[in-house]
Design an enzyme around this catalytic site. Sequence first.
Site, PDB file in Angstrom:
ATOM      1  N   LYS A  69       0.310  -1.554  -0.137  1.00 36.70           N
ATOM      2  CA  LYS A  69       0.165  -0.297  -0.175  1.00 36.70           C
ATOM      3  C   LYS A  69       1.029   1.254  -0.076  1.00 36.70           C
ATOM      4  O   LYS A  69       0.332   1.936  -0.889  1.00 36.70           O
ATOM      5  CB  LYS A  69      -0.759  -0.136   1.112  1.00 36.70           C
ATOM      6  CG  LYS A  69      -0.557   0.332   2.164  1.00 36.70           C
ATOM      7  CD  LYS A  69      -0.748  -0.767   3.402  1.00 36.70           C
ATOM      8  CE  LYS A  69       0.207  -1.395   4.417  1.00 36.70           C
ATOM      9  NZ  LYS A  69      -0.224  -1.577   5.849  1.00 36.70           N
ATOM     10  N   ILE A 107     -10.787  -8.489   2.761  1.00 36.16           N
ATOM     11  CA  ILE A 107     -11.733  -7.179   2.110  1.00 36.16           C
ATOM     12  C   ILE A 107     -11.431  -7.577   1.104  1.00 36.16           C
ATOM     13  O   ILE A 107     -10.810  -6.959   0.343  1.00 36.16           O
ATOM     14  CB  ILE A 107     -12.510  -6.901   3.060  1.00 36.16           C
ATOM     15  CG1 ILE A 107     -12.655  -6.883   4.667  1.00 36.16           C
ATOM     16  CG2 ILE A 107     -13.645  -5.563   2.405  1.00 36.16           C
ATOM     17  CD1 ILE A 107     -12.798  -5.438   5.386  1.00 36.16           C
ATOM     18  N   LYS A 161      -4.247   3.798   2.402  1.00 29.42           N
ATOM     19  CA  LYS A 161      -5.319   2.715   2.132  1.00 29.42           C
ATOM     20  C   LYS A 161      -6.121   3.785   1.221  1.00 29.42           C
ATOM     21  O   LYS A 161      -6.823   3.792   0.955  1.00 29.42           O
ATOM     22  CB  LYS A 161      -5.956   2.228   3.438  1.00 29.42           C
ATOM     23  CG  LYS A 161      -4.694   1.194   3.768  1.00 29.42           C
ATOM     24  CD  LYS A 161      -5.170  -0.077   4.699  1.00 29.42           C
ATOM     25  CE  LYS A 161      -4.289  -0.698   5.268  1.00 29.42           C
ATOM     26  NZ  LYS A 161      -3.718  -1.027   6.596  1.00 29.42           N
ATOM     27  N   GLY A 205      -7.411  -5.637   4.701  1.00 31.99           N
ATOM     28  CA  GLY A 205      -6.443  -7.558   4.202  1.00 31.99           C
ATOM     29  C   GLY A 205      -7.302  -8.259   4.087  1.00 31.99           C
ATOM     30  O   GLY A 205      -7.470  -7.942   2.129  1.00 31.99           O
ATOM     31  N   ASP A 248      -1.076   4.809   7.698  1.00 34.19           N
ATOM     32  CA  ASP A 248      -1.452   3.626   7.277  1.00 34.19           C
ATOM     33  C   ASP A 248      -2.656   3.617   6.221  1.00 34.19           C
ATOM     34  O   ASP A 248      -3.006   3.542   5.391  1.00 34.19           O
ATOM     35  CB  ASP A 248      -1.620   2.794   7.996  1.00 34.19           C
ATOM     36  CG  ASP A 248      -1.159   1.092   7.525  1.00 34.19           C
ATOM     37  OD1 ASP A 248      -1.199   0.373   6.827  1.00 34.19           O
ATOM     38  OD2 ASP A 248      -2.999   0.607   8.148  1.00 34.19           O
TER      39      ASP A 248
HETATM   40  N1  HSE Z   1      -0.883  -2.574  10.442  1.00 38.78           N
HETATM   41  C1  HSE Z   1      -1.790  -2.334   9.455  1.00 38.78           C
HETATM   42  C2  HSE Z   1      -3.577  -2.103  10.627  1.00 38.78           C
HETATM   43  C3  HSE Z   1      -2.120  -4.233   8.797  1.00 38.78           C
HETATM   44  O1  HSE Z   1      -3.015  -2.049  11.550  1.00 38.78           O
HETATM   45  O2  HSE Z   1      -3.962  -2.621  10.521  1.00 38.78           O
HETATM   46  C4  HSE Z   1      -1.598  -3.901   6.792  1.00 38.78           C
HETATM   47  O3  HSE Z   1      -2.376  -3.248   6.795  1.00 38.78           O
END
Ligand code: HSE
Length: 434
Positions: free
Chosen positions: A105, A136, A205, A134, A201
């Site tokens: 990502k 989904i 996404k 993940g 993160d």
């Molecule tokens: N580190 C990410 C989370 C998972 O905590 O959702 C991997 O994308």
Amino acid sequence: MQQINVGIIGFGTVGCGTFEVLTTNREVIANRVGAEVVVKRIADLDLESDRGIQVNRDLLTVDAMDVIDDPEIDVVVELIGGVEKAKEFILMAMEKGKNVVTANKALLAEYGSEIFEASERYGTSLGFEASVGGGIPIINALRRGLAANRIQTMIGILNGTSNYILTKMTKEGLPYVKVVQDAVDLGFAEDPPTLDVDGTDAAHKLAILISIAFGSPVSFNEIYKEGITDLTPDDIRFAGQFGYSIKLLAIARNLGDRLQARIHPAMIPKDHILANVNEAYNAIYLEGDFVGPNLYYGLGAGKRPTGSAVVSDIIELARQTRVGLKGFMPPLAHVRSPDKKILIQPIEELTSAYYCRFSALDSPGVLSKISGVLGDHHISISSVIQKGREVNGSVPIVMLTHEALESNVQKALSLMKGMKILTGKTIMIRVESG
Ligand code: HSE
């Protein structure tokens, strides 16, 4: 039966999960593809660690080029993470005409433009289902199932670590620092989980989801982000008294000429469907102009769910390979116009309701001074909670506002920083009505 060969670069947690899905479900996958899908080579710098799975050592190599240069490999799967090397491997594989699958990502959020453009230039296909949510299948949903719609709204819980921390803080009333330490000790969170808890993160996404939904790469740097590190059990408790839960939300809204794109903790009504997404689960709620509301829920991380997502892409690309198709689906599922740029609304122009918690002196006139500054900035108060006197004479004053302009709220709070009646940092949380 025809054989489609897969090469995996990166044999860590997700690489092992991918291998396990392909070997455990080999028969069902062959039936779904109409061809045997076989792992022909696996590259990793570490060939010695015990991964707890049976692998024929002849498949293993330390050199990624043994995968990329192998003319018999149809699908190259990049699972090394990181950005620079991964990008180099993917671009080389595409140049050689390989179909590529990645779970990366950060790479797609930072260099999506370059990767998507290369995929189209070389006429290869790119799968990246595992990069968001993940297990989904949200990317498949956007690229195929919802392709008839203009997407109006997407609201996601896209970071499992933050959701796990907030769930524990809510259920056990524990402070952030303690919950994070426990999560790290139990192996539920990275040490330290900086990119998870600061919103990066989730921004990676959301950038990927927006790029597909709106058909043009958007850089994650343009997405406003705030993390969960300043949240306290007090705020979670006060939110509860007002009828809300606090979640780290990734929000995209189609405003017509522009897009809202933001990551921040938000209060949502306790009966909102996302308020009940707990622990490390992810969920994405979205609305399309014809389909109406849709909800996707599942595990956003882990070897098995992420392996499942990677293999769904491998299956799709193997199906295309079997019938001699390549570059069948553009990465963003749009024919791109190079000059199409998604304009993001600056956060200062957001209109929202707000929660503010002030730490203030407990003396006459304090409440009116605070509400006076808010009033001067056209911010109208809808509810107030003020609890009794604290030991040091400082009390929390908690307010919910009606809809107000973010720039006015920021100006008012910044002006109040200099006021002697305030004894600590003011916490502001945006309120999402739905
Ligand atoms: N580190 C990410 C989370 C998972 O905590 O959702 C991997 O994308």
